[in-house]
Design an enzyme around this catalytic site. Structure first.
Site, PDB file in Angstrom:
ATOM      1  N   LYS A 213       7.598   7.967  -0.667  1.00  0.00           N
ATOM      2  CA  LYS A 213       7.094   7.117  -1.490  1.00  0.00           C
ATOM      3  C   LYS A 213       6.052   7.820  -2.209  1.00  0.00           C
ATOM      4  O   LYS A 213       5.185   8.660  -1.809  1.00  0.00           O
ATOM      5  CB  LYS A 213       6.258   5.978  -1.003  1.00  0.00           C
ATOM      6  N   GLU A 262      -8.068  -4.782  -4.441  1.00  0.00           N
ATOM      7  CA  GLU A 262      -7.750  -4.008  -3.275  1.00  0.00           C
ATOM      8  C   GLU A 262      -8.975  -3.371  -2.514  1.00  0.00           C
ATOM      9  O   GLU A 262      -9.773  -2.613  -3.010  1.00  0.00           O
ATOM     10  CB  GLU A 262      -6.830  -3.050  -3.701  1.00  0.00           C
TER      11      GLU A 262
END
Ligand SMILES: C=C(O[C@H]1C=CC=C(C(=O)O)[C@@H]1O)C(=O)O
Ligand SMILES: [Mg+2]
Length: 459
Positions: A213, A262
């Protein structure tokens, strides 16, 4: 009230200065509640040239800092977290702390660049690889109770007091409205073609097993008819993004600002917390559509895949330093005003590290911002991403004198530079990513900053 405080602080500082031999004095007192964004807006009027703002996701802890009494900054790459930690401890040792009827302790606030090995562009010149500050005046609001901390260099309190007197005077006056937002002159997405090519190439490399990723980000630039004042943007973000961290860090008239959902990490005694946030879909236009989107996200292989890497890394990082780590077995939905995400909260117990900065160093960047494997992904970003991320997607937050603190990941953010603003958004690329869908996802992630700047998405 304000006048009383003013005399009291002046008197106290004066007395302390006379008997104190240490280079710094920090004095904390209970204080009356004041709107933190308004307090922030008064900084420049009182000649404080630096300011910061922090509110956690629940608005339980809010910090506003004006002025700068002590700066820790470094351009070191590998050692930056360690250097900040060492200098903070040195400063604590050099400072006389006084407080009146309060447990509140002074904090160090600031942030880090995403990748110290990426060459810095002119845009980010005011933002070194690490910069954390002790403000001259700190407003703390915890659970609705406010305190004020004044920190000065011994022998130099008079200069700070002049500015504080002005601040108290303005707080005492009738409240002026916050600045308004200027009108937009130009909106431009930067190097979209290059970014799309980088996404395509990255997908191909992931498919042949080079990475699992990689998160790729891009930038949009806006020009306004007049100076964009940070407090105006902050006021909008506060209204529009109620469940996000609100942050602003202003240096040399340039302000890095945003509303991030976040959390990177929080440390409270021997407990620590983090969140895995990766995998996204926009909000639906109707309740039904919104639920359908959410259900789809919870089952979509590509998004679950994106999310799993983050869970794996954060779990491993926490297990390395905690006796016990708890997390739900599968992700939940986090619905924000413009977007919904896959979300897994993580709690670590009996954490063995003494400072939050050790946790920040361990966890940054998670695969929600960098990728997997970490080193290779960050190198790839450095090579193919047509962007200097600066402080975007990097840790921003605070720590106290006991090593506790909280850092968010500085996404959904932008850099205000006078009339010009840059905003940033990225997305997790995996083997079955589709470049156009990823492009659309970054568009949705621009929305919080665009709305806060008073700009509609189609402008
Ligand atoms: C990198 C960003 O988002 C990250 C956080 C949540 C979801 C993400 C995603 O689904 O791709 C990203 O990993 C950004 O907002 O700029
Ligand atoms: Mg994504």
């Amino acid at each position: 009230m304000a006048i009383l405080y003013q005399h009291k602080i002046r008197e106290q500082l004066h007395l302390i200065e006379k008997k104190e031999k240490r280079p710094f004095i920090s004095w904390t007192e209970e204080w009356n509640n004041v709107d933190p964004v308004y307090f922030f807006s008064l900084g420049p009027i009182c000649s404080f040239r630096e300011r910061f703002f922090w509110a956690d996701r629940t608005n339980e802890t809010v910090y506003v800092g004006l002025g700068c009494t002590y700066v820790i900054e470094t351009e070191e790459k590998e050692d930056r977290f360690h250097t900040v930690e060492t200098k903070w401890k040195q400063w604590i040792g050099q400072t006389a702390f006084y407080s009146n009827k309060t447990e509140t302790v002074p904090i160090l606030f600031g942030g880090f660049s995403f990748d110290p090995y990426k060459p810095r562009t002119e845009k980010w010149r005011a933002f070194p690889h690490a910069k954390m500050v002790v403000p001259a005046v700190l407003l703390t609001s915890k659970g609705g109770k406010a305190t004020l901390t004044v920190t000065v260099r011994s022998g130099q309190s008079a200069e700070t007091m002049e500015k504080i007197e002005m601040l108290f005077h303005l707080l005492h006056e009738e409240r002026a409205p916050l600045h308004s937002l200027p009108s937009l002159m130009k909106y431009e997405e930067i190097q979209t073609e290059q970014w799309l090519n980088a996404v395509k190439q990255t997908i191909a490399k992931i498919r042949v097993g080079k990475f699992d990723k990689v998160v790729l980000a891009r930038e949009a630039r806006l020009s306004f008819a007049d100076w964009v004042e940070a407090s105006a943007v902050l006021g909008q973000l506060r209204e529009q993004q109620p469940f996000s961290y609100l942050f602003a860090f202003e240096q040399e008239g340039q302000c890095f600002i945003g509303a991030s959902p976040e959390q990177l990490v929080k440390k409270e005694g021997d407990a620590c917390y983090s969140t895995c946030l990766a995998g996204s879909i926009r909000r639906g236009k109707t309740v039904q559509e919104d639920e359908q989107f959410g259900e789809w996200l919870l089952r979509d292989g590509k998004n679950l895949h994106e999310h799993r890497f983050v869970v794996q890394m954060i779990k491993e990082a926490m297990e390395a330093v905690c006796e016990r780590v708890d997390m739900p077995p599968s992700p939940q939905l986090l619905k924000l005003p413009n977007i919904q995400h896959l979300y897994t909260p993580v709690v670590g117990e009996h954490c063995r590290v003494s400072s939050i900065l050790s946790l920040v160093e361990k966890m940054h960047p998670t695969p929600a911002l960098g990728g997997t494997p970490r080193e290779a992904a960050v190198k790839e970003i450095r090579k193919v991403e047509p962007l200097d991320r600066g402080w975007y997607a990097a840790p921003i937050g605070w720590m106290d004198t006991k090593g506790n603190g909280e850092f968010a990941v500085a996404i959904r953010s932008g850099l205000l530079q006078g009339q010009d603003v840059s905003i940033f958004a990225g997305c997790g690329i995996v083997g079955d990513s589709d470049p156009i869908s990823e492009y659309e996802e970054t568009k949705v992630k621009f929305t919080p900053m665009l709305s806060a700047l008073g700009v509609g998405q189609d402008e």
